[in-house]
Scaffold this motif. Structure first.
Motif, PDB file in Angstrom:
ATOM      1  N   ALA A  58       0.858  -1.188   0.000  1.00 41.21           N
ATOM      2  CA  ALA A  58       0.000   0.000   0.000  1.00 41.21           C
ATOM      3  C   ALA A  58       0.891   1.233   0.000  1.00 41.21           C
ATOM      4  O   ALA A  58       2.079   1.148   0.306  1.00 41.21           O
ATOM      5  CB  ALA A  58      -0.895   0.004   1.238  1.00 41.21           C
ATOM      6  N   MET A  59       0.298   2.367  -0.359  1.00 41.58           N
ATOM      7  CA  MET A  59       1.066   3.617  -0.309  1.00 41.58           C
ATOM      8  C   MET A  59       1.387   3.957   1.138  1.00 41.58           C
ATOM      9  O   MET A  59       0.566   3.719   2.035  1.00 41.58           O
ATOM     10  CB  MET A  59       0.263   4.780  -0.907  1.00 41.58           C
ATOM     11  CG  MET A  59       0.278   4.829  -2.397  1.00 41.58           C
ATOM     12  SD  MET A  59      -0.326   6.400  -3.062  1.00 41.58           S
ATOM     13  CE  MET A  59      -1.919   6.559  -2.312  1.00 41.58           C
ATOM     14  N   LEU A  60       2.569   4.493   1.353  1.00 43.22           N
ATOM     15  CA  LEU A  60       2.949   4.994   2.672  1.00 43.22           C
ATOM     16  C   LEU A  60       3.025   6.504   2.557  1.00 43.22           C
ATOM     17  O   LEU A  60       3.855   7.048   1.819  1.00 43.22           O
ATOM     18  CB  LEU A  60       4.298   4.404   3.098  1.00 43.22           C
ATOM     19  CG  LEU A  60       4.341   2.875   3.178  1.00 43.22           C
ATOM     20  CD1 LEU A  60       5.750   2.399   3.518  1.00 43.22           C
ATOM     21  CD2 LEU A  60       3.345   2.368   4.200  1.00 43.22           C
ATOM     22  N   THR A  61       2.130   7.178   3.274  1.00 39.53           N
ATOM     23  CA  THR A  61       1.993   8.619   3.140  1.00 39.53           C
ATOM     24  C   THR A  61       2.054   9.283   4.508  1.00 39.53           C
ATOM     25  O   THR A  61       1.049   9.363   5.220  1.00 39.53           O
ATOM     26  CB  THR A  61       0.655   8.966   2.461  1.00 39.53           C
ATOM     27  OG1 THR A  61       0.543   8.218   1.250  1.00 39.53           O
ATOM     28  CG2 THR A  61       0.568  10.446   2.132  1.00 39.53           C
ATOM     29  N   VAL A  70       6.134   6.269  -0.500  1.00 37.99           N
ATOM     30  CA  VAL A  70       6.321   4.948  -1.109  1.00 37.99           C
ATOM     31  C   VAL A  70       5.017   4.596  -1.802  1.00 37.99           C
ATOM     32  O   VAL A  70       3.949   4.658  -1.199  1.00 37.99           O
ATOM     33  CB  VAL A  70       6.658   3.874  -0.041  1.00 37.99           C
ATOM     34  CG1 VAL A  70       6.825   2.507  -0.692  1.00 37.99           C
ATOM     35  CG2 VAL A  70       7.900   4.255   0.745  1.00 37.99           C
ATOM     36  N   LEU A  71       5.106   4.227  -3.073  1.00 36.74           N
ATOM     37  CA  LEU A  71       3.916   3.846  -3.824  1.00 36.74           C
ATOM     38  C   LEU A  71       3.704   2.340  -3.754  1.00 36.74           C
ATOM     39  O   LEU A  71       4.652   1.576  -3.554  1.00 36.74           O
ATOM     40  CB  LEU A  71       4.057   4.278  -5.283  1.00 36.74           C
ATOM     41  CG  LEU A  71       4.222   5.775  -5.510  1.00 36.74           C
ATOM     42  CD1 LEU A  71       4.436   6.055  -6.988  1.00 36.74           C
ATOM     43  CD2 LEU A  71       3.020   6.547  -4.987  1.00 36.74           C
ATOM     44  N   ARG A  75       9.752  -0.956  -4.137  1.00 33.25           N
ATOM     45  CA  ARG A  75      10.682  -1.613  -3.208  1.00 33.25           C
ATOM     46  C   ARG A  75      11.037  -0.628  -2.099  1.00 33.25           C
ATOM     47  O   ARG A  75      11.322   0.534  -2.353  1.00 33.25           O
ATOM     48  CB  ARG A  75      11.941  -2.076  -3.927  1.00 33.25           C
ATOM     49  CG  ARG A  75      12.873  -2.855  -3.005  1.00 33.25           C
ATOM     50  CD  ARG A  75      13.930  -3.605  -3.757  1.00 33.25           C
ATOM     51  NE  ARG A  75      13.395  -4.496  -4.774  1.00 33.25           N
ATOM     52  CZ  ARG A  75      12.864  -5.690  -4.540  1.00 33.25           C
ATOM     53  NH1 ARG A  75      12.786  -6.149  -3.318  1.00 33.25           N
ATOM     54  NH2 ARG A  75      12.405  -6.435  -5.522  1.00 33.25           N
ATOM     55  N   ILE A  76      11.033  -1.084  -0.873  1.00 34.22           N
ATOM     56  CA  ILE A  76      11.370  -0.242   0.275  1.00 34.22           C
ATOM     57  C   ILE A  76      12.890  -0.280   0.446  1.00 34.22           C
ATOM     58  O   ILE A  76      13.488  -1.337   0.563  1.00 34.22           O
ATOM     59  CB  ILE A  76      10.643  -0.727   1.546  1.00 34.22           C
ATOM     60  CG1 ILE A  76       9.129  -0.645   1.307  1.00 34.22           C
ATOM     61  CG2 ILE A  76      11.072   0.078   2.764  1.00 34.22           C
ATOM     62  CD1 ILE A  76       8.299  -1.327   2.362  1.00 34.22           C
TER      63      ILE A  76
END
Length: 93
Positions: A58-61, A70-71, A75-76
Motif C-alpha cells: 500500500a502507499m505509505l503517506t 512509497v507507492l 521496493r522499500i
C-alpha cells in the motif's frame, strides 16, 4: 507461455528468454504481471527494521506533508525507511 521469473536474477531472465525462443522461434511481446501479483499475493505486516528490500502493499503517506513517500509495488529502501522513521508520528508505528 506463463513462466515465473525473478527479474532481479539475470540467469533466470536469460533462461526464460532461451526457453521462449526455443519454443516459439522468437519473442514478440513480453508481459510482466508483477502488478497482478502485487494486488492478489498474500501480504504480511513486518516491523520497519525488516521492511528494507520488501515491496509495499500500500502507499505509505506520512502526514505532514501528506505526499506519498512509497507507492504500492515500490521496493522499500534504506533511504526511504530513514525518511519515514524521521517523521515523528511514524516513529510510533
Amino acid at each position: 507461455m506463463p513462466a515465473p521469473c525473478d527479474i532481479r536474477d539475470e540467469q533466470q531472465c536469460r533462461s526464460l528468454v532461451e526457453r521462449a525462443v526455443s519454443e516459439f522461434g522468437r519473442i514478440e511481446v513480453l508481459v510482466n504481471n508483477a502488478v497482478y501479483q502485487m494486488y492478489f499475493a498474500r501480504t504480511q505486516n513486518v516491523p520497519a527494521e525488516k521492511a528494507v528490500g520488501g515491496i509495499a502493499a500500500a502507499m505509505l503517506t506520512p502526514y505532514p506533508p501528506g505526499i506519498p513517500a512509497v507507492l504500492t509495488g515500490e521496493r522499500i529502501t534504506e533511504p526511504l525507511l530513514r525518511y519515514l522513521t524521521s517523521v515523528p508520528e511514524w516513529k510510533r508505528a
